[in-house]
Design a protein around this motif. Structure first.
Motif, mmCIF file in Angstrom:
data_model
loop_
_atom_site.group_PDB
_atom_site.id
_atom_site.type_symbol
_atom_site.label_atom_id
_atom_site.label_comp_id
_atom_site.label_asym_id
_atom_site.label_seq_id
_atom_site.Cartn_x
_atom_site.Cartn_y
_atom_site.Cartn_z
ATOM 1 N N GLN A 1 -38.337 -6.597 6.710
ATOM 2 C CA GLN A 1 -37.326 -7.364 5.980
ATOM 3 C C GLN A 1 -36.116 -7.733 6.847
ATOM 4 O O GLN A 1 -35.357 -8.630 6.491
ATOM 5 C CB GLN A 1 -36.867 -6.575 4.756
ATOM 6 N N TRP A 2 -35.918 -7.039 7.936
ATOM 7 C CA TRP A 2 -34.853 -7.363 8.886
ATOM 8 C C TRP A 2 -35.474 -7.685 10.220
ATOM 9 O O TRP A 2 -36.484 -7.092 10.550
ATOM 10 C CB TRP A 2 -33.878 -6.184 9.038
ATOM 11 N N PRO A 3 -34.909 -8.610 10.979
ATOM 12 C CA PRO A 3 -33.615 -9.278 10.792
ATOM 13 C C PRO A 3 -33.665 -10.352 9.705
ATOM 14 O O PRO A 3 -34.719 -10.814 9.327
ATOM 15 C CB PRO A 3 -33.330 -9.889 12.163
ATOM 16 N N ARG A 4 -32.459 -10.719 9.248
ATOM 17 C CA ARG A 4 -32.300 -11.702 8.179
ATOM 18 C C ARG A 4 -31.244 -12.724 8.586
ATOM 19 O O ARG A 4 -30.400 -12.457 9.433
ATOM 20 C CB ARG A 4 -31.884 -11.014 6.881
ATOM 21 N N GLU A 5 -31.295 -13.874 7.946
ATOM 22 C CA GLU A 5 -30.270 -14.892 8.174
ATOM 23 C C GLU A 5 -29.521 -15.135 6.878
ATOM 24 O O GLU A 5 -30.050 -14.915 5.797
ATOM 25 C CB GLU A 5 -30.893 -16.184 8.703
ATOM 26 N N GLY A 6 -28.265 -15.513 7.014
ATOM 27 C CA GLY A 6 -27.452 -15.806 5.844
ATOM 28 C C GLY A 6 -26.916 -14.581 5.130
ATOM 29 O O GLY A 6 -26.431 -14.687 4.011
ATOM 30 N N ALA A 7 -26.980 -13.421 5.755
ATOM 31 C CA ALA A 7 -26.461 -12.195 5.134
ATOM 32 C C ALA A 7 -24.986 -12.050 5.495
ATOM 33 O O ALA A 7 -24.632 -11.962 6.669
ATOM 34 C CB ALA A 7 -27.249 -10.982 5.603
ATOM 35 N N ILE A 8 -24.134 -12.043 4.480
ATOM 36 C CA ILE A 8 -22.700 -11.896 4.676
ATOM 37 C C ILE A 8 -22.286 -10.536 4.130
ATOM 38 O O ILE A 8 -22.485 -10.245 2.951
ATOM 39 C CB ILE A 8 -21.921 -13.026 3.978
ATOM 40 N N VAL A 9 -21.742 -9.701 5.015
ATOM 41 C CA VAL A 9 -21.314 -8.353 4.637
ATOM 42 C C VAL A 9 -19.847 -8.210 5.013
ATOM 43 O O VAL A 9 -19.457 -8.497 6.137
ATOM 44 C CB VAL A 9 -22.166 -7.275 5.350
ATOM 45 N N ASN A 10 -19.040 -7.778 4.051
ATOM 46 C CA ASN A 10 -17.598 -7.623 4.256
ATOM 47 C C ASN A 10 -16.968 -8.911 4.797
ATOM 48 O O ASN A 10 -16.091 -8.877 5.655
ATOM 49 C CB ASN A 10 -17.305 -6.452 5.188
ATOM 50 N N GLY A 11 -17.423 -10.037 4.284
ATOM 51 C CA GLY A 11 -16.868 -11.332 4.660
ATOM 52 C C GLY A 11 -17.324 -11.860 6.010
ATOM 53 O O GLY A 11 -16.856 -12.904 6.452
ATOM 54 N N LYS A 12 -18.233 -11.175 6.669
ATOM 55 C CA LYS A 12 -18.709 -11.593 7.990
ATOM 56 C C LYS A 12 -20.196 -11.923 7.934
ATOM 57 O O LYS A 12 -20.992 -11.170 7.365
ATOM 58 C CB LYS A 12 -18.504 -10.484 9.036
ATOM 59 N N LEU A 13 -20.564 -13.030 8.548
ATOM 60 C CA LEU A 13 -21.967 -13.416 8.650
ATOM 61 C C LEU A 13 -22.627 -12.560 9.725
ATOM 62 O O LEU A 13 -22.167 -12.516 10.872
ATOM 63 C CB LEU A 13 -22.085 -14.899 9.014
ATOM 64 N N LEU A 14 -23.691 -11.858 9.337
ATOM 65 C CA LEU A 14 -24.404 -11.030 10.307
ATOM 66 C C LEU A 14 -25.259 -11.913 11.210
ATOM 67 O O LEU A 14 -25.870 -12.877 10.735
ATOM 68 C CB LEU A 14 -25.308 -10.024 9.595
ATOM 69 N N PRO A 15 -25.319 -11.613 12.499
ATOM 70 C CA PRO A 15 -26.191 -12.391 13.395
ATOM 71 C C PRO A 15 -27.638 -12.304 12.922
ATOM 72 O O PRO A 15 -28.098 -11.248 12.475
ATOM 73 C CB PRO A 15 -26.013 -11.709 14.754
ATOM 74 N N SER A 16 -28.360 -13.405 13.032
ATOM 75 C CA SER A 16 -29.734 -13.453 12.526
ATOM 76 C C SER A 16 -30.744 -12.783 13.453
ATOM 77 O O SER A 16 -31.935 -12.779 13.154
ATOM 78 C CB SER A 16 -30.149 -14.906 12.275
ATOM 79 N N ASN A 17 -30.281 -12.212 14.547
ATOM 80 C CA ASN A 17 -31.203 -11.522 15.463
ATOM 81 C C ASN A 17 -30.923 -10.020 15.528
ATOM 82 O O ASN A 17 -31.398 -9.345 16.429
ATOM 83 C CB ASN A 17 -31.116 -12.128 16.861
ATOM 84 N N VAL A 18 -30.160 -9.508 14.555
ATOM 85 C CA VAL A 18 -29.734 -8.108 14.592
ATOM 86 C C VAL A 18 -30.217 -7.369 13.346
ATOM 87 O O VAL A 18 -30.170 -7.902 12.237
ATOM 88 C CB VAL A 18 -28.185 -8.036 14.674
#
Length: 169
Positions: free
Chosen positions: A61-78
């Motif tokens: 299920q990870w990595p994912r794109e479009g995931a925003i956590v605590n107001g920050k967009l998570l990199p899609s390769n992490v």
């Protein structure tokens, strides 16, 4: 299928948290435990993770794109450290209690009603379609670690906006 993290990271995580793998019975290898822990994370939380998988053909299920956590967009390769650590916690649970991440139930073994003296309790019933009753194990520390990465089920999502009342604030 590879589990989240790596064997060296799992070993370091065990040490950092004061855990050691049991010696009797000897658990499966670190790689097998990590895979079981990761399977648990994906099966229990996968459909509720924020964003979407980067590639529909990816195994996890990870990595994912479009995931925003605590107001920050998570990199899609992490893969977030919390997801890796949660999978290690689940792997450790599997090591100390083999089979605990996989619950198999049967409609014939589900207790519908129990009466003891004046107290009567109804526990569970099988689905009307005959499917088995089973309770997914919940590891509270894993649940807490992954909470920021999960959609709030009380919200109705429309595009990137949410509408309605929320108890997730």
């Amino acid at each position: 299928m590879a589990g989240y993290g790596d064997d060296a990271g799992f070993t370091a995580w065990l040490s950092d948290n004061g855990y050691s793998l049991p010696t009797d019975p000897v658990p499966p290898s670190a790689a097998v435990l990590r895979n079981r822990g990761s399977n648990y994370i994906d099966a229990v939380y996968g459909s509720r993770f924020l964003g979407s998988v980067v590639d529909a053909a990816q195994e996890r299920q990870w990595p994912r794109e479009g995931a925003i956590v605590n107001g920050k967009l998570l990199p899609s390769n992490v893969v977030p450290a919390a997801v890796i650590n949660a999978s290690y916690q689940a792997a450790y649970q599997e090591a100390v209690s083999p089979g605990s991440l996989s619950v198999v139930g049967s409609a014939s073994s589900a207790v519908k009603r129990e009466k003891v003296g004046p107290l009567e309790v109804e526990y569970a019933t099988a689905e009307s379609d005959g499917t088995a009753f089973a309770i997914t194990p919940l590891i509270s520390i894993v649940d807490g670690m992954l909470a920021p990465y999960l959609r709030c089920e009380d919200l109705v999502y429309l595009g990137i906006l949410s509408i309605g009342g929320s108890r997730c604030e």
